[in-house]
Design a protein around this motif. Structure first.
Motif, PDB file in Angstrom:
ATOM      1  N   ASN A 122       7.880   7.243   0.984  1.00 23.98           N
ATOM      2  CA  ASN A 122       8.372   8.398   0.231  1.00 23.98           C
ATOM      3  C   ASN A 122       9.388   8.010  -0.838  1.00 23.98           C
ATOM      4  OD1 ASN A 122       6.797  10.296   1.600  1.00 23.98           O
ATOM      5  ND2 ASN A 122       8.294  10.474   3.250  1.00 23.98           N
ATOM      6  N   ALA A 125       7.681   7.095  -4.046  1.00 24.40           N
ATOM      7  CA  ALA A 125       6.746   8.060  -4.629  1.00 24.40           C
ATOM      8  C   ALA A 125       6.960   8.291  -6.130  1.00 24.40           C
ATOM      9  CB  ALA A 125       6.832   9.379  -3.870  1.00 24.40           C
ATOM     10  N   PRO A 126       8.205   8.409  -6.634  1.00 19.02           N
ATOM     11  CA  PRO A 126       8.363   8.634  -8.087  1.00 19.02           C
ATOM     12  C   PRO A 126       7.865   7.476  -8.945  1.00 19.02           C
ATOM     13  CG  PRO A 126      10.362   9.240  -6.899  1.00 19.02           C
ATOM     14  CD  PRO A 126       9.491   8.517  -5.919  1.00 19.02           C
ATOM     15  N   ASP A 133       1.152  11.833  -9.988  1.00 16.58           N
ATOM     16  CA  ASP A 133       1.348  13.276 -10.080  1.00 16.58           C
ATOM     17  C   ASP A 133       2.047  13.830  -8.842  1.00 16.58           C
ATOM     18  OD1 ASP A 133       0.630  16.230 -10.094  1.00 16.58           O
ATOM     19  OD2 ASP A 133      -0.249  15.575 -11.982  1.00 16.58           O
ATOM     20  N   LYS A 134       2.860  14.867  -9.027  1.00 17.23           N
ATOM     21  CA  LYS A 134       3.563  15.493  -7.909  1.00 17.23           C
ATOM     22  C   LYS A 134       2.621  16.265  -6.988  1.00 17.23           C
ATOM     23  CE  LYS A 134       8.054  16.002 -10.193  1.00 17.23           C
ATOM     24  NZ  LYS A 134       9.110  16.964 -10.606  1.00 17.23           N
ATOM     25  N   TYR A 136       0.322  15.108  -5.371  1.00  9.80           N
ATOM     26  CA  TYR A 136       0.003  14.264  -4.227  1.00  9.80           C
ATOM     27  C   TYR A 136       1.124  14.236  -3.186  1.00  9.80           C
ATOM     28  CZ  TYR A 136      -4.015  12.613  -6.820  1.00  9.80           C
ATOM     29  OH  TYR A 136      -5.197  12.547  -7.505  1.00  9.80           O
ATOM     30  N   ARG A 137       2.163  15.022  -3.419  1.00 12.91           N
ATOM     31  CA  ARG A 137       3.263  15.120  -2.460  1.00 12.91           C
ATOM     32  C   ARG A 137       2.887  16.139  -1.397  1.00 12.91           C
ATOM     33  NH1 ARG A 137       7.578  12.048  -0.832  1.00 12.91           N
ATOM     34  NH2 ARG A 137       9.412  13.317  -0.356  1.00 12.91           N
ATOM     35  N   TYR A 146       7.044  14.407   5.194  1.00 12.15           N
ATOM     36  CA  TYR A 146       6.343  14.407   3.919  1.00 12.15           C
ATOM     37  C   TYR A 146       5.632  13.074   3.729  1.00 12.15           C
ATOM     38  CZ  TYR A 146       8.803  18.678   2.540  1.00 12.15           C
ATOM     39  OH  TYR A 146       9.266  19.954   2.468  1.00 12.15           O
ATOM     40  N   HIS A 148       3.141  10.826   0.489  1.00 12.46           N
ATOM     41  CA  HIS A 148       2.691  10.799  -0.904  1.00 12.46           C
ATOM     42  C   HIS A 148       1.344  10.097  -0.970  1.00 12.46           C
ATOM     43  CE1 HIS A 148       3.325  11.093  -5.266  1.00 12.46           C
ATOM     44  NE2 HIS A 148       2.720   9.917  -5.331  1.00 12.46           N
ATOM     45  N   SER A 171      -0.988  17.795  -1.616  1.00 15.29           N
ATOM     46  CA  SER A 171      -0.328  19.100  -1.561  1.00 15.29           C
ATOM     47  C   SER A 171      -1.281  20.239  -1.223  1.00 15.29           C
ATOM     48  CB  SER A 171       0.358  19.398  -2.896  1.00 15.29           C
ATOM     49  OG  SER A 171      -0.599  19.451  -3.947  1.00 15.29           O
TER      50      SER A 171
END
Length: 225
Positions: A122, A125-126, A133-134, A136-137, A146, A148, A171
């Motif tokens: 995690n 992830a950024p 892309d967010k 995939y969170r 959580y 990613h 997501s």
């Protein structure tokens, strides 16, 4: 297992002949045998090619079984045959084999489930390059953590054969698989789902009575009309 290997070899060999493929005169192992060994490793041996080669030698499946290094070189050269093949197999040889097995094997019990495929920790992830892309969170309610990466949606039968598969961003809710997968089941088959697929948005489909499995677990079974 042996019957499936023979069936896979026959289908692959016929497909290669229909495509006009010809092996090199110096090749001791035909391309159909190389592709069959790769399918054997994926289906029965967890993708381990060395074990597939050893099993082929023990069972004497082919006249000549190549060494692991030679097998890898041949397999890499034949990789395009796993991709769409014009009019013979628009989705590749693996899809052609899947359709043939699906038509030959009509199971009466199927299971639909979803599980995450974390691509990285995690904290990284950024900086993820595979899935920046967010969308995939995702979140795993059962573990309250959580992750990613993507989600894998699978429809399998009671013989552990994968009939349908789909990848979505992490997501998306598990219910998305009910919209993305065709769920082409034979008449009278039972579809087992966990409680995460029960939703007031969808409600209980008309004509699909469900019952909890023995033991009162978290799954439910729907009868396919």
């Amino acid at each position: 297992m042996l019957s499936r290997i023979i069936a896979a070899f026959c289908i692959i060999d016929d497909a290669l002949q229909a495509l006009g493929y010809k092996d090199d005169p110096q090749a001791k192992t035909p391309a159909s045998a190389i592709l069959t060994l790769a399918i054997l490793a994926a289906m029965e041996l967890g993708g381990k090619h060395n074990k597939a080669l050893a099993l082929a030698k023990d069972l004497r499946l082919f006249t000549y079984v190549p060494s692991p290094s030679r097998f890898n070189r041949r397999l890499h050269a034949l990789y395009p045959f796993f991709l769409p093949l014009r009019k013979i197999a628009p989705s590749g040889l693996t899809h052609l084999l899947a359709q043939a097995w699906k038509n030959l094997h009509q199971a009466q019990a199927y299971a639909l489930d979803t599980f995450p495929l974390p691509a990285c920790e995690n904290i990284r992830a950024p900086r993820s390059r595979l899935f920046p892309d967010k969308a995939y969170r995702g979140f795993i309610p059962s573990k309250r953590v959580y992750f990613h990466g993507p989600k894998l949606h699978l429809l399998v039968d009671d013989g552990k054969f994968i009939h349908e598969v789909s990848l979505t961003p992490g997501s998306l809710h598990d219910l998305s698989s009910l919209l993305l997968l065709p769920l082409d089941l034979p008449e009278g088959a039972e579809l087992y789902l966990d409680r995460g697929y029960e939703s007031h948005f969808y409600g209980q489909p008309e004509g699909l009575p469900w019952r909890p499995p023995p033991g009162g677990g978290g799954d439910c079974a729907h009868g396919h009309p």
